[in-house]
Design a protein around this motif. Structure first.
Motif, mmCIF file in Angstrom:
data_model
loop_
_atom_site.group_PDB
_atom_site.id
_atom_site.type_symbol
_atom_site.label_atom_id
_atom_site.label_comp_id
_atom_site.label_asym_id
_atom_site.label_seq_id
_atom_site.Cartn_x
_atom_site.Cartn_y
_atom_site.Cartn_z
ATOM 1 N N THR A 1 0.844 -1.187 0.000
ATOM 2 C CA THR A 1 0.000 0.000 0.000
ATOM 3 C C THR A 1 0.882 1.242 0.000
ATOM 4 O O THR A 1 1.987 1.245 0.528
ATOM 5 C CB THR A 1 -0.917 0.055 1.236
ATOM 6 N N ARG A 2 0.366 2.286 -0.610
ATOM 7 C CA ARG A 2 1.124 3.549 -0.635
ATOM 8 C C ARG A 2 1.303 4.087 0.783
ATOM 9 O O ARG A 2 2.351 4.659 1.120
ATOM 10 C CB ARG A 2 0.393 4.568 -1.514
ATOM 11 N N GLU A 3 0.295 3.892 1.612
ATOM 12 C CA GLU A 3 0.352 4.382 2.991
ATOM 13 C C GLU A 3 1.588 3.866 3.723
ATOM 14 O O GLU A 3 2.215 4.585 4.498
ATOM 15 C CB GLU A 3 -0.919 3.951 3.736
ATOM 16 N N SER A 4 1.954 2.626 3.469
ATOM 17 C CA SER A 4 3.065 2.022 4.206
ATOM 18 C C SER A 4 4.416 2.606 3.828
ATOM 19 O O SER A 4 5.416 2.332 4.494
ATOM 20 C CB SER A 4 3.088 0.508 3.977
ATOM 21 N N THR A 5 4.468 3.415 2.749
ATOM 22 C CA THR A 5 5.741 4.001 2.319
ATOM 23 C C THR A 5 5.863 5.473 2.680
ATOM 24 O O THR A 5 6.905 6.076 2.430
ATOM 25 C CB THR A 5 5.896 3.881 0.791
ATOM 26 N N LEU A 6 4.831 6.046 3.238
ATOM 27 C CA LEU A 6 4.770 7.503 3.370
ATOM 28 C C LEU A 6 5.131 8.003 4.757
ATOM 29 O O LEU A 6 4.675 9.079 5.166
ATOM 30 C CB LEU A 6 3.370 7.999 2.984
ATOM 31 N N ARG A 7 5.927 7.248 5.494
ATOM 32 C CA ARG A 7 6.401 7.762 6.764
ATOM 33 C C ARG A 7 7.914 7.596 6.865
ATOM 34 O O ARG A 7 8.427 6.812 7.660
ATOM 35 C CB ARG A 7 5.720 7.077 7.949
ATOM 36 N N PRO A 8 8.678 8.293 6.026
ATOM 37 C CA PRO A 8 10.135 8.186 6.124
ATOM 38 C C PRO A 8 10.638 8.806 7.416
ATOM 39 O O PRO A 8 10.068 9.765 7.929
ATOM 40 C CB PRO A 8 10.625 8.975 4.911
ATOM 41 N N SER A 9 11.683 8.242 7.967
ATOM 42 C CA SER A 9 12.337 8.767 9.157
ATOM 43 C C SER A 9 13.819 8.494 9.017
ATOM 44 O O SER A 9 14.251 7.733 8.132
ATOM 45 C CB SER A 9 11.789 8.089 10.420
ATOM 46 N N MET A 10 14.617 9.082 9.875
ATOM 47 C CA MET A 10 16.045 8.766 9.848
ATOM 48 C C MET A 10 16.243 7.279 10.061
ATOM 49 O O MET A 10 17.077 6.639 9.424
ATOM 50 C CB MET A 10 16.789 9.557 10.933
ATOM 51 N N ASN A 11 15.451 6.709 10.964
ATOM 52 C CA ASN A 11 15.570 5.290 11.264
ATOM 53 C C ASN A 11 15.268 4.440 10.042
ATOM 54 O O ASN A 11 15.956 3.466 9.754
ATOM 55 C CB ASN A 11 14.624 4.942 12.417
ATOM 56 N N ALA A 12 14.220 4.793 9.295
ATOM 57 C CA ALA A 12 13.808 3.998 8.146
ATOM 58 C C ALA A 12 14.742 4.189 6.960
ATOM 59 O O ALA A 12 14.990 3.248 6.203
ATOM 60 C CB ALA A 12 12.381 4.367 7.745
ATOM 61 N N CYS A 13 15.270 5.386 6.789
ATOM 62 C CA CYS A 13 16.034 5.692 5.578
ATOM 63 C C CYS A 13 17.510 5.319 5.687
ATOM 64 O O CYS A 13 18.165 5.063 4.674
ATOM 65 C CB CYS A 13 15.913 7.174 5.244
ATOM 66 N N VAL A 14 18.048 5.308 6.913
ATOM 67 C CA VAL A 14 19.486 5.094 7.053
ATOM 68 C C VAL A 14 19.899 3.688 6.641
ATOM 69 O O VAL A 14 21.053 3.454 6.274
ATOM 70 C CB VAL A 14 19.927 5.380 8.505
ATOM 71 N N GLY B 1 24.600 7.863 6.089
ATOM 72 C CA GLY B 1 25.311 9.125 5.915
ATOM 73 C C GLY B 1 24.481 10.242 5.346
ATOM 74 O O GLY B 1 24.988 11.353 5.139
ATOM 75 N N THR B 2 23.189 9.986 5.098
ATOM 76 C CA THR B 2 22.323 11.042 4.570
ATOM 77 C C THR B 2 22.286 12.218 5.543
ATOM 78 O O THR B 2 22.144 12.036 6.745
ATOM 79 C CB THR B 2 20.902 10.507 4.351
ATOM 80 N N HIS B 3 22.424 13.419 5.015
ATOM 81 C CA HIS B 3 22.431 14.663 5.793
ATOM 82 C C HIS B 3 23.696 14.827 6.635
ATOM 83 O O HIS B 3 23.768 15.754 7.458
ATOM 84 C CB HIS B 3 21.201 14.770 6.714
ATOM 85 N N GLY B 4 24.684 13.924 6.471
ATOM 86 C CA GLY B 4 25.925 14.067 7.228
ATOM 87 C C GLY B 4 25.675 14.048 8.724
ATOM 88 O O GLY B 4 25.004 13.153 9.242
ATOM 89 N N THR B 5 26.168 15.056 9.425
ATOM 90 C CA THR B 5 25.974 15.134 10.886
ATOM 91 C C THR B 5 24.937 16.192 11.254
ATOM 92 O O THR B 5 24.816 16.568 12.410
ATOM 93 C CB THR B 5 27.305 15.469 11.582
ATOM 94 N N GLU B 6 24.154 16.641 10.257
ATOM 95 C CA GLU B 6 23.208 17.731 10.500
ATOM 96 C C GLU B 6 22.200 17.383 11.578
ATOM 97 O O GLU B 6 21.811 18.219 12.399
ATOM 98 C CB GLU B 6 22.483 18.087 9.201
ATOM 99 N N TYR B 7 21.754 16.119 11.590
ATOM 100 C CA TYR B 7 20.758 15.683 12.576
ATOM 101 C C TYR B 7 21.360 14.644 13.524
ATOM 102 O O TYR B 7 20.699 13.701 13.930
ATOM 103 C CB TYR B 7 19.535 15.120 11.859
ATOM 104 N N PHE B 8 22.607 14.879 13.871
ATOM 105 C CA PHE B 8 23.361 13.941 14.702
ATOM 106 C C PHE B 8 22.645 13.631 16.013
ATOM 107 O O PHE B 8 22.581 12.468 16.444
ATOM 108 C CB PHE B 8 24.751 14.522 14.976
ATOM 109 N N ASP B 9 22.087 14.639 16.645
ATOM 110 C CA ASP B 9 21.499 14.463 17.974
ATOM 111 C C ASP B 9 20.265 13.560 17.961
ATOM 112 O O ASP B 9 19.949 12.932 18.976
ATOM 113 C CB ASP B 9 21.110 15.812 18.578
#
Length: 637
Positions: free
Chosen positions: A577-590, A595-603
């Motif tokens: 389902t499209r719904e299941s793909t529409l909640r990206p997070s750092m956890n899901a994408c990493v 290394g996406t965004h480098g250290t910008e959202y390190f915290d």
């Protein structure tokens, strides 16, 4: 146990006690539970056709899945240690130096039985030796020049992912993974398995290739070279060189490890007959990358006719009687649920009473009707193979497949949803609410009266909340059995109704696992052993960063695996389902985009789950609002 419950038990069984029933009417089924020919169903004991064999080796000695070292007995094996490490002696420290001991356990095999190699795992560890958290070079030098794997081809070795794993609030383990060594990247190496008699004569042999195993590369995390520091507080900034000890730790704990692990046979038809021998012998495994240093596994040949009657015959109600019988191989899990008060379904606020029955593949009870073996029985190979939670196997051997037997109650199925940013689910009922299951033997067993001598109950009562939503609920049994060389893991769902008699099903947001995971490589035969028909139950445990979040490790494993040949930007294969793909997070994408965004959202990765913003935050609502990433193919609206 109350009298009313005993009366209820007499009315059992109320529900079907076989897993994978037609209650949910799933369309993408695996046929014969996905393992190919029924003759090689590893859970079916005498009906298997071949017994799966696991060979575990730790710092020079064979080891049982309990962590107990195997003795060489009276065999003349100069290359086998006179002393071995017992993983159950605890983590090393100044107070506990983790000294080797004289091995004592026996690995039993059955002469005349057909076996196939399902797993080979070997590990060397330097514990509490390299104690500079900022020095990555010295641990790597030990691997290449001192470890028991120093003769492997380490050319190309590089320092890779630096992962921080939360162990508890404000407490982390940092693990640096080393990658790209030539031996890790090989694909054409072989493993010669030979069975020797007590005089050293080869009585049979068979050669396996790396391709004969589903999990055979470092991407799965079973094979690894790493340097881990446990007991840290979070770093204050990227590259923070100052290690800060977390509360509750007297000192930081250090472990440098090399582990080679191949598991899940893709060709159980490549089997061999265990020689018709008695007494002692050896299984010798020679890896083509270490031809001069074979791995030795002392065994004791014991015919099935000499097995003691330590299992139990089952009665008409499907529960164990007091009639003893010898055990067989395999593992079955069954649940009997007491009849609801209205005869059809439970209501919100009522209590669900049920009895767990664990059996071998021939249908013999592995325990008496009312109790399971004690933890002492488990460590002493007196549990008929039942495996319990073992902290040392998790921490030192780094293997979650070796323990954690227990259950979880969840529902209704249609409400199961990935939990993001919390330690407990909000959309559905779960008992226990935390990510880990209800262990038959709890991790704090020493704090329980009787300690390791306590025999766990088989009977449980789980109260439903007063606002329990109607639908189909599941009792998820997670089982592990280690018996005479056979090591099995499985997860089975058993269903009951709440609030209505009409069954409900899973949301159907993800699936299609059987496109790749079929035959002997099906999900039923991998890791926890859950069928693809019930893959949506994975989220009920894997929803925090203690046990691992499903959206992280599933992406990381598949995208990194050379076996996953599909377009890695096409989300439609697994996301239904499209719904299941529409909640990206750092956890899901990493998992796919390290290394996406480098250290910008390190915290964010160190924020507590219940303290937003954190790594589970919804990036779609924050920045990625207008369109999905162009390189991703999503299900249609």
């Amino acid at each position: 146990m109350t009298l009313s419950f005993k009366k209820c038990v007499l009315m059992l069984p109320v529900l079907a006690v076989v897993s994978g029933c037609n209650l949910l009417d799933t369309s993408d089924v695996e046929g014969t539970r996905g393992r190919g020919a029924r003759a090689f169903d590893p859970y079916s004991s005498s009906a298997s056709g071949a017994i799966s064999l696991s060979l575990l080796w730790y710092k020079g000695c064979a080891m049982l899945p309990t962590g107990e070292p195997v003795t060489k007995g009276d065999l003349n094996l100069p290359d086998y240690g006179a002393t071995c490490y017992n993983l159950n002696n605890g983590y090393p420290s100044e107070r506990n130096p983790f000294e080797p001991v004289e091995p004592f356990a026996r690995m039993i095999v059955t002469p005349g039985e057909l076996y196939f190699l399902r797993e080979f795992s070997a590990m060397d560890v330097a514990l509490a030796r390299f104690e500079d958290p900022n020095d990555r070079r010295t641990p790597a030098a030990w691997m290449r020049m001192e470890s028991l794997f120093k003769d492997l081809d380490w050319s190309g070795l590089s320092s890779g992912r630096d992962a921080w794993k939360r162990l508890q609030p404000q407490t982390f383990m940092r693990e640096t993974f080393y990658e790209n060594a030539a031996w890790m990247l090989a694909t054409d190496d072989t493993f010669l398995l030979e069975v020797l008699d007590a005089d050293g004569n080869v009585r049979t042999g068979i050669t396996y290739s790396r391709r004969d195993f589903l999990a055979e590369s470092a991407v799965t995390g079973r094979t690894r070279a790493s340097f881990a520091v446990t007991g840290l507080q979070r770093p204050l900034f990227p590259g923070d060189p100052t290690p800060r000890r977390a509360e509750g730790y007297d000192a930081l704990e250090f472990a440098t490890a090399v582990k080679v692990s191949l598991a899940n046979s893709t060709n159980p038809f490549k089997s061999f007959t265990m020689p018709d021998l008695r007494g002692e012998g050896v299984i010798r495994l020679t890896w083509s990358q270490l031809p001069l240093k074979p791995f030795l596994f002392p065994v004791t040949f014991q015919p099935s006719s000499e097995r003691l009657a330590t299992c139990y015959e089952l009665g008409p109600d499907g529960l164990a009687t007091d009639v003893p019988t010898p055990c067989g191989f395999g593992l079955k899990q069954q649940v009997q649920v007491a009849r609801p008060a209205n005869g059809n379904f439970f209501n919100a606020g009522e209590t669900v009473d049920f009895v767990v029955s664990l059996q071998d593949g021939d249908g013999h009870g592995l325990h008496p009707r009312d109790s399971m073996p004690s933890y002492f029985d488990y460590l002493g190979e007196g549990s008929n193979g039942l495996a319990y939670f073992n902290e040392q196997m998790l921490l030192t051997w780094r293997d979650s497949s070796a323990s954690e037997s227990g259950f979880k109650v969840v529902g209704p199925l249609q409400n199961l949803k990935v939990v993001n940013g919390d330690y407990v689910p909000k959309d559905y009922f779960a008992y226990p609410a935390a990510s880990e299951p209800q262990f038959y033997v709890p991790p704090d067993i020493m704090a329980v009266a009787g300690g390791m001598a306590v025999r766990p109950t088989t009977r449980y009562a789980v109260p439903l909340p007063p606002d329990a939503k109607p639908g189909t609920y599941a009792i998820l049994l997670k089982g592990h059995r280690n018996y005479e060389g056979e090591r099995l893991n499985r997860l089975d769902p058993f269903f009951f109704q709440v609030g209505q008699a009409a069954p409900t099903s899973y949301p159907g947001r993800i699936g299609n696992c059987q496109v790749c995971h079929n035959g002997v490589g099906s999900l039923s035969n991998v890791h926890h052993g859950v069928s693809v028909d019930h893959v949506e139950t994975c989220k009920v445990c894997h929803h925090d960063d203690v046990v691992g979040h499903v959206s992280d490790f599933i992406h990381r494993l598949h995208i990194s695996s050379p076996k996953y040949a599909q377009n890695k930007g096409d989300c439609t294969l697994c996301h239904l389902t499209r719904e299941s793909t529409l909640r990206p997070s750092m956890n899901a994408c990493v998992g796919c985009h390290p290394g996406t965004h480098g250290t910008e959202y390190f915290d964010l990765q160190f924020q507590e789950l219940n303290s937003p913003p954190n790594a589970f935050g919804n990036c779609a609502n924050a920045c990625h609002v207008t369109t999905a990433p162009a390189e991703h193919v999503l299900p249609a609206r």
